[in-house]
Every structure is written in structure tokens, then in C-alpha cells.
Write an enzyme that holds these catalytic residues in place. Sequence first.
Site, PDB file in Angstrom:
ATOM      1  N   LYS A   1       0.792  -1.695   0.121  1.00 24.04           N
ATOM      2  CA  LYS A   1       0.368  -0.138  -0.049  1.00 24.04           C
ATOM      3  C   LYS A   1       1.124   1.260  -0.168  1.00 24.04           C
ATOM      4  O   LYS A   1       2.095   0.865   0.316  1.00 24.04           O
ATOM      5  CB  LYS A   1      -1.093   0.382   1.598  1.00 24.04           C
ATOM      6  CG  LYS A   1      -1.907  -0.744   1.176  1.00 24.04           C
ATOM      7  CD  LYS A   1      -3.484  -1.112   2.169  1.00 24.04           C
ATOM      8  CE  LYS A   1      -4.177  -2.110   1.329  1.00 24.04           C
ATOM      9  NZ  LYS A   1      -5.347  -2.050   2.751  1.00 24.04           N
TER      10      LYS A   1
ATOM     11  N   ARG B   1      -3.662 -10.225   5.406  1.00 23.77           N
ATOM     12  CA  ARG B   1      -3.957 -10.786   3.599  1.00 23.77           C
ATOM     13  C   ARG B   1      -2.484  -9.946   2.867  1.00 23.77           C
ATOM     14  O   ARG B   1      -2.293  -8.418   2.947  1.00 23.77           O
ATOM     15  CB  ARG B   1      -5.174  -9.601   3.513  1.00 23.77           C
ATOM     16  CG  ARG B   1      -5.571  -9.653   2.233  1.00 23.77           C
ATOM     17  CD  ARG B   1      -6.717  -7.945   2.087  1.00 23.77           C
ATOM     18  NE  ARG B   1      -7.771  -7.939   0.350  1.00 23.77           N
ATOM     19  CZ  ARG B   1      -6.950  -7.617  -0.624  1.00 23.77           C
ATOM     20  NH1 ARG B   1      -5.911  -6.937   0.029  1.00 23.77           N
ATOM     21  NH2 ARG B   1      -6.663  -7.559  -1.744  1.00 23.77           N
TER      22      ARG B   1
HETATM   23  C1  YH5 Z   1      -7.676  -4.266   3.193  1.00 26.09           C
HETATM   24  O1  YH5 Z   1      -6.635  -4.231   3.717  1.00 26.09           O
HETATM   25  N1  YH5 Z   1      -7.592  -3.887   0.612  1.00 26.09           N
HETATM   26  S1  YH5 Z   1      -7.740  -3.838  -2.077  1.00 26.09           S
HETATM   27  C2  YH5 Z   1      -3.603   0.401  -2.645  1.00 26.09           C
HETATM   28  C3  YH5 Z   1      -2.095  -0.711  -3.166  1.00 26.09           C
HETATM   29  C4  YH5 Z   1      -1.493  -2.007  -2.725  1.00 26.09           C
HETATM   30  C5  YH5 Z   1      -2.571  -2.458  -2.097  1.00 26.09           C
HETATM   31  C6  YH5 Z   1      -0.580  -0.090  -4.299  1.00 26.09           C
HETATM   32  N2  YH5 Z   1      -8.872  -5.614   0.437  1.00 26.09           N
HETATM   33  C7  YH5 Z   1      -7.917  -4.921   1.792  1.00 26.09           C
HETATM   34  O2  YH5 Z   1      -5.079  -4.485  -1.569  1.00 26.09           O
HETATM   35  N3  YH5 Z   1      -9.764  -5.817   1.968  1.00 26.09           N
HETATM   36  C8  YH5 Z   1      -8.388  -4.224  -0.430  1.00 26.09           C
HETATM   37  O3  YH5 Z   1      -1.263   0.561  -3.829  1.00 26.09           O
HETATM   38  C9  YH5 Z   1      -8.628  -5.447   1.174  1.00 26.09           C
HETATM   39  N4  YH5 Z   1      -8.762  -5.404   4.189  1.00 26.09           N
HETATM   40  C10 YH5 Z   1      -8.893  -6.206   3.966  1.00 26.09           C
HETATM   41  N5  YH5 Z   1      -9.949  -6.688   4.637  1.00 26.09           N
HETATM   42  C11 YH5 Z   1      -6.398  -2.185  -2.286  1.00 26.09           C
HETATM   43  C12 YH5 Z   1      -5.181  -3.238  -2.128  1.00 26.09           C
HETATM   44  C13 YH5 Z   1      -4.126  -2.174  -2.406  1.00 26.09           C
HETATM   45  C14 YH5 Z   1      -4.735  -0.957  -2.713  1.00 26.09           C
END
Ligand code: YH5
Length: 276
Positions: free
Chosen positions: A220, A254
Site C-alpha cells: 500500500k 492479507r
Molecule cells: C484490506 O486492507 N485492501 S484492496 C492499494 C495499493 C496496494 C494494495 C498500490 N481489500 C483490503 O489491496 N480487504 C483491499 O497500492 C481489502 N482489508 C480487507 N479486508 C486494496 C489493496 C491495495 C490498494
Amino acid sequence: MFWQCRSMKLDLSRPLIMGIVNVTPDSFSDGGAHDEMAAAIEHALRLIDEGADILDIGGESTRPGAAEVSVEEEIRRVVPVIEALKDCGKAISVDTSKPEVMAAAIKAGAHIVNDVRALTMPGALEVVTKSKVGVCLMHMQGQPQTMQDAPDYENVVDEVQEYLLDRARYCELLGVDRERICLDYGFGFGKTVEQNFALLANTTRFVESGYPILVGLSRKSSLGAVTGRSVKDRMVASVSGALLAMQGGAQIIRVHDVAQTVDALKIWLMTKQQRM
Ligand code: YH5
């Protein structure tokens, strides 16, 4: 401690690794729907091989500014992947907020509904109540498109905690068994960099609620803000954050990088008297 997810009773005596499986056109291929599905299944099987305990199947990007996806398109993306994986022995989670997608995913065999909107879309709670799936309720301030514009809290830990406990109680009142509920403070969802790390630093406070706690910080942007690294170079920061979440007592982590996080988990386990 256990998390009841349909027929699966997940044992939380050690942290579980939830591997992320995105089924989106840009993630794997520029081919057709079949290629997209095949690539997602192949990726999921690799994550199982690397030690994932749960697979989180998502057909919609919730990154800030990402395009919205129709119900039909999201179902078309996730259902075939869930059908292909439902008997793989691992718990299958669907990352969605849409009640129609939840219903289709449950029919296809999903064990868990993972909702960044905590079942607030009309009809979502009813769909979950009618089944026995596990559910992850996540906190988000605002909506994905605009949530990073002006995050606003007096005390982020208190406010997120209060929201999650209220939401859990409400779901229980409407018929979701307590044993089916897991909570997530929503790292990166409508919070500043400082607020995200305040939540991570206070993971134990959420764990004290007695509900299983899921933490998702893999790759993230707050990790990028601290390290100065682009998405593809955030693996070490992600694993470091995952280890801190485990040390804080989080039961589900996750992640994109399953193999590397499993290594961190093995090291963590050696400092507890537990077994894999
Ligand atoms: C979460 O924290 N996150 S989708 C932006 C990024 C990298 C990754 C490059 N679904 C979560 O993974 N479900 C997502 O920047 C989730 N908890 C739960 N329970 C977003 C994601 C991401 C977004």
C-alpha cells in the site's frame, strides 16, 4: 480461537495468511476472459503452494481513482475462479461490496465475504445472514474515489474501533453469528500515513475486542510514502508490516507476497511455542 466460515472452522492459534488473487484485466493478461480466468487460477494455485491458508478473490479494484465495475462484469470475473478453487482445501474469500456478487460467490462455493464497506450496501447484510459464510467487516472513511482527499479523525484508533464494534453488534442483531465475524481497521482506506501507522501500532487494542483481526497493508501507498519505493519494490516493507501485525496479535494477514510472508511467519512462530 476459531473463525467459522461455512463448513470451515479456521483455527486461529497461529496467524493465517490470506493470499490476494486479483481477477482484473490488467493484472495478468491482455487476452480474453478465458486467459484472465486461467491466469488467476494459476496464480491462486501458486499461492497455495507458497503456503496461503485463505485465497481472497477480487474482481474490482478499490484503489483510489480506480474505475467502477458493473455487477455483471464482477460476477463474470470472480465466479469461474471460485468454482475452480472451491475444493482446493483452502478457504475461499470473495473481496466485494455488492450483494449480487456476494450471492453469486456464495452459490459458487465461497467460504468468506470480505467487504471493505462492512456490509453497508443495501441488501449485503441480508445475503450474508441467509448463508453461514464468514465475514470480514472493514472500516473505511469515505468512498474509494475520494477517501484520501481529507481523512478526518479526532482519535483514529478510538473512532475506528467504535465503528467496527457497532457494525459487528448490528450484524449480530440481524442474525450473523459472532463466530462468523472478523474485523479489519482498513489500513489505507481514508487515513493519512500517520493514521495508518497509528492503527498498526495499536493492533493489540483491536485484538482485545475478542473478534479475529485481519490486517491488509501489502504494497500500500503508505509503505511507499515511508520508504520512497514504487509498488513493485514494496515487498520488504510489506513483510515488515505483516510481522508487526502478527506481533500485535492479528490473526489473518492479507498479502500479495505469500512465500516471503510465510518465511516471516515461521520466524515469528519460533519465538512463540507454536507449530505450523
Ligand atoms: C484490506 O486492507 N485492501 S484492496 C492499494 C495499493 C496496494 C494494495 C498500490 N481489500 C483490503 O489491496 N480487504 C483491499 O497500492 C481489502 N482489508 C480487507 N479486508 C486494496 C489493496 C491495495 C490498494
